[in-house]
Design an enzyme around this catalytic site. Sequence first.
Site, PDB file in Angstrom:
ATOM      1  N   GLU A  37       0.839  -1.190   0.000  1.00  0.00           N
ATOM      2  CA  GLU A  37       0.000   0.000   0.000  1.00  0.00           C
ATOM      3  C   GLU A  37       0.876   1.242   0.000  1.00  0.00           C
ATOM      4  O   GLU A  37       1.938   1.261   0.636  1.00  0.00           O
ATOM      5  CB  GLU A  37      -0.934  -0.002   1.212  1.00  0.00           C
ATOM      6  CG  GLU A  37      -1.929  -1.150   1.159  1.00  0.00           C
ATOM      7  CD  GLU A  37      -2.757  -1.273   2.421  1.00  0.00           C
ATOM      8  OE1 GLU A  37      -2.349  -0.702   3.451  1.00  0.00           O
ATOM      9  OE2 GLU A  37      -3.795  -1.943   2.384  1.00  0.00           O
TER      10      GLU A  37
ATOM     11  N   ASP B 130      -4.787  -8.276   5.642  1.00  0.00           N
ATOM     12  CA  ASP B 130      -5.774  -9.194   5.080  1.00  0.00           C
ATOM     13  C   ASP B 130      -5.264 -10.623   4.992  1.00  0.00           C
ATOM     14  O   ASP B 130      -6.037 -11.568   5.151  1.00  0.00           O
ATOM     15  CB  ASP B 130      -6.183  -8.746   3.677  1.00  0.00           C
ATOM     16  CG  ASP B 130      -7.125  -7.560   3.706  1.00  0.00           C
ATOM     17  OD1 ASP B 130      -7.410  -7.051   4.810  1.00  0.00           O
ATOM     18  OD2 ASP B 130      -7.572  -7.134   2.634  1.00  0.00           O
TER      19      ASP B 130
END
Length: 388
Positions: A141, A157
Amino acid sequence: MTAATALIGTVIALGTPDRAEAAVPDTIPLKITNNSGRSGPVYIYDLGTQLSTGRQGWADAGGTFHAWPAGGNPPTPAPDAAITGPASGQSTTIRIPKFSGRIYFSYDQKLDFRLTTGGLVQPAVQNPSDPNRNILFSWSEYTLNDAGLWLNSTQVDMFSAPYAVGVQRGDGSVSTTGHLKAGGYTGVLNTLRGQSGGWGNLIQTRSDGTVLRALSPLYGVETGALPASAMADYVNRVWQKYATSTLTVTPFAGQPNTKYFGRVSGNVMNFTDSSGAVVTSFQKPDASSIFGCHGLLDAPNDAVRGPISRTLCAGYNRSTLLTNPNQPDSSPANFYQDAVTNQYARAIHAQMADGKAYAFAFDDVGNQESLVNDGNPQQALLTLDPLS
């Protein structure tokens, strides 16, 4: 939208531009190095939200932004945004624009992205019917804006194909994070397999036996791979302790005089400020709320409840609330010492070369996150590491 996507605004804290600094260019180079040892192709994707317009889309290898077309219901195939990645032992440099988004990479086959009327459908491999379920992939990210670059590795996740991130600064120095120790990938998986209580059920394999990933415990609870009672014993003990004593939360490292005081009354933990006024309250959290830092531990982007909730979430996941009534506890030696804890986060941090990871949503509490940041980035780095 997956948990990590929803958290980009919190796990990558945006700064305010310093006008005295050199302006960050519209794109910067991202050097991708393939040290995976895998012989098949690698595909790279740069997907996110264009900061100047708020539009969702993708960037090509030159850093040019392309807005997604309208989607449908059911979701329609997205344009092919794949960039051919480097072969094993090689490097490729692309350019990334001012985005808040993700750099995906997949091995052997391209990812299947779809568009709904609300925008991009991110892969959700906890769903057995997700088209990317049997693909080996992961993502980083990042946010690049006028104030600089924030780039992290994430396991919020899932824990899958290992990689590290880095940044080359204006003075030529390089900072990196996210590398596993030698044997760390296998080490994480073996730790989960050997942990009682269903933690080994987080591991997903392909029909040919290839290990693809370990799901986060949030998705483990949601799919039934991990029991919903995974944290119940610890929560009960926390509730018992703070029915007769006080939990002190000092959520801002730079504001030591801003403190909140928690006491349990029945099914509620009330927090008061220094005047004794109740500022927010939390119901007894379940495992999903703890592992996801949501639900009963919701953390709005405000000045009181959100900061308290983030601190509590870190304390529950790291199991420091019983041993330290002053939170946050920022000493890694105290983390994950209780028999009831986030075993997924414990295993990942233990195998990281620098101990840093984003193994749950607010793993940045106490600066334990795997993040690089620079206000004048010359180059971003992404290194694909061996699955060993």
